[in-house]
Design a protein around this motif. Sequence first.
Motif, PDB file in Angstrom:
ATOM      1  N   ASP A  85      -2.082  -5.873  -4.671  1.00 27.79           N
ATOM      2  CA  ASP A  85      -1.455  -5.436  -3.416  1.00 27.79           C
ATOM      3  C   ASP A  85      -1.661  -6.429  -2.265  1.00 27.79           C
ATOM      4  O   ASP A  85      -1.997  -6.026  -1.142  1.00 27.79           O
ATOM      5  CB  ASP A  85      -2.003  -4.064  -2.983  1.00 27.79           C
ATOM      6  N   SER A  87      -1.249  -8.877   0.953  1.00 26.34           N
ATOM      7  CA  SER A  87      -0.411  -8.919   2.161  1.00 26.34           C
ATOM      8  C   SER A  87      -0.732 -10.214   2.889  1.00 26.34           C
ATOM      9  O   SER A  87      -1.894 -10.639   2.935  1.00 26.34           O
ATOM     10  CB  SER A  87      -0.714  -7.705   3.049  1.00 26.34           C
ATOM     11  N   GLU A 172      -2.675  -3.751   4.522  1.00 26.80           N
ATOM     12  CA  GLU A 172      -1.460  -4.408   5.017  1.00 26.80           C
ATOM     13  C   GLU A 172      -1.706  -4.937   6.422  1.00 26.80           C
ATOM     14  O   GLU A 172      -2.211  -4.219   7.289  1.00 26.80           O
ATOM     15  CB  GLU A 172      -0.293  -3.412   5.063  1.00 26.80           C
ATOM     16  N   TRP A 173      -1.335  -6.195   6.666  1.00 27.93           N
ATOM     17  CA  TRP A 173      -1.414  -6.737   8.013  1.00 27.93           C
ATOM     18  C   TRP A 173      -0.394  -6.060   8.920  1.00 27.93           C
ATOM     19  O   TRP A 173       0.732  -5.774   8.493  1.00 27.93           O
ATOM     20  CB  TRP A 173      -1.134  -8.235   8.019  1.00 27.93           C
ATOM     21  N   PHE A 174      -0.777  -5.851  10.170  1.00 22.40           N
ATOM     22  CA  PHE A 174       0.183  -5.424  11.189  1.00 22.40           C
ATOM     23  C   PHE A 174      -0.244  -6.041  12.514  1.00 22.40           C
ATOM     24  O   PHE A 174      -1.313  -5.726  13.043  1.00 22.40           O
ATOM     25  CB  PHE A 174       0.252  -3.903  11.324  1.00 22.40           C
ATOM     26  N   ASP A 222      -0.292   3.070   0.276  1.00 22.44           N
ATOM     27  CA  ASP A 222       0.627   1.924   0.409  1.00 22.44           C
ATOM     28  C   ASP A 222       1.395   1.988   1.726  1.00 22.44           C
ATOM     29  O   ASP A 222       2.596   1.699   1.769  1.00 22.44           O
ATOM     30  CB  ASP A 222       1.620   1.868  -0.761  1.00 22.44           C
ATOM     31  N   THR A 223       0.725   2.345   2.807  1.00 20.85           N
ATOM     32  CA  THR A 223       1.403   2.478   4.094  1.00 20.85           C
ATOM     33  C   THR A 223       1.563   1.118   4.760  1.00 20.85           C
ATOM     34  O   THR A 223       0.611   0.339   4.852  1.00 20.85           O
ATOM     35  CB  THR A 223       0.612   3.406   5.027  1.00 20.85           C
ATOM     36  N   THR A 224       2.781   0.827   5.230  1.00 20.08           N
ATOM     37  CA  THR A 224       3.065  -0.386   5.984  1.00 20.08           C
ATOM     38  C   THR A 224       3.828  -0.004   7.230  1.00 20.08           C
ATOM     39  O   THR A 224       4.581   0.972   7.239  1.00 20.08           O
ATOM     40  CB  THR A 224       3.858  -1.402   5.135  1.00 20.08           C
ATOM     41  N   THR A 236       5.529   4.852   3.673  1.00 21.33           N
ATOM     42  CA  THR A 236       4.333   5.242   2.938  1.00 21.33           C
ATOM     43  C   THR A 236       4.708   6.010   1.680  1.00 21.33           C
ATOM     44  O   THR A 236       5.682   6.771   1.666  1.00 21.33           O
ATOM     45  CB  THR A 236       3.427   6.098   3.845  1.00 21.33           C
ATOM     46  N   ALA A 272       7.352  -3.004   1.183  1.00 27.62           N
ATOM     47  CA  ALA A 272       7.171  -4.153   2.072  1.00 27.62           C
ATOM     48  C   ALA A 272       8.458  -4.285   2.874  1.00 27.62           C
ATOM     49  O   ALA A 272       9.554  -4.231   2.307  1.00 27.62           O
ATOM     50  CB  ALA A 272       6.902  -5.427   1.280  1.00 27.62           C
ATOM     51  N   GLY A 322       3.493  -8.679  -0.869  1.00 24.83           N
ATOM     52  CA  GLY A 322       3.680  -8.762   0.570  1.00 24.83           C
ATOM     53  C   GLY A 322       4.616  -9.897   0.897  1.00 24.83           C
ATOM     54  O   GLY A 322       4.659 -10.912   0.193  1.00 24.83           O
TER      55      GLY A 322
END
Length: 328
Positions: A85, A87, A172-174, A222-224, A236, A272, A322
């Motif tokens: 997974d 990112s 996940e990057w944000f 798996d939330t982005t 998500t 993604a 990602g």
Amino acid sequence: MDTAPVMLTKRTCFSAISMVMLAVAGLLVATPGNSGAAPPAWRYTMVAFSNVSDRDMDVYESGDGTGFQPVGLSAFRPQSGLVRDPSIFRNPDGLYYVTYTTGGGASIGFARSSDRINWTPMGNYPVPFCCAFMPGTGDGTGSTSPPGFSGSAGFKDGPSLSPFVTKAWAPEWFVDGDRVNVILSLSTGGGFVPYLMTALEPSLRLWSPPVPLAGIGADHIDTTVVKVGSTYHAFTKNETKKFVEHAVASSVTGPYSFVPPGNWGSLVEGPAVVQLPNGAWRIYLDAYTEGKYLYSDSTDGLRTWSPVQELPGLSGTARHFGVMAEPA
């Protein structure tokens, strides 16, 4: 009457006018935003594990977000554990960073690179102890909850009955303005809940305590998140129903409200989301039971979505990847 001076004057005037017209035309072509100007070139970088190995990270590149070519197969292998997974994003320091699921309990992994191909491991980051008895991690299968509820680690919207975070998955990057965040899925033994951690210093080695994304609740992984205008959009996976949901909020930490998702089907995960050169948005989805990778586009600000299509070239090879876009 001698006409030569008159003819010379006319020719001179015509030549001057022609030069002015050519100069104006040149300025029109060169003016930014002119409808005839070529759009800026973009580069899309994908990082993924594969059906062959979840201990090796592959790197791919594309100019349009559709046709990806490998630029570094098995480009990175952690010193221990998995690299599921992954990112990717580019930090203001000019370096690329990945974060990933290690498979080793309540830790996530980090690595950095100057060229996206050669990676330096940064080690694993254990999720802080602050999250004991965190809310919303019941999985709906146990018997330790109040009457009318169930969940092996508490009921869905109440405090966990387990004192420890046991799993930290799918980071996940944000990036929100000058804040670098990681959104990750945490569990204390029941279902997963999305949380957000914020970097406290530029080297991305020290992080804030995790804060829940209110309104999404338990059994989501798996939330982005992407931001469009002033609205935050979370995508998500509903672990109970096995499909990807869409929720919106005015703050990155919520509270989120669910809105109709695209017709992406069931048994999909690992969303993604990235913006394309033409301004449309694209969501990529891992159809993990079919061994396929799908994508769907939105041209109206994430309100409606095109029918899913299979990602050419990499469908059946790449897993939960990602994607990052940057000027080429």
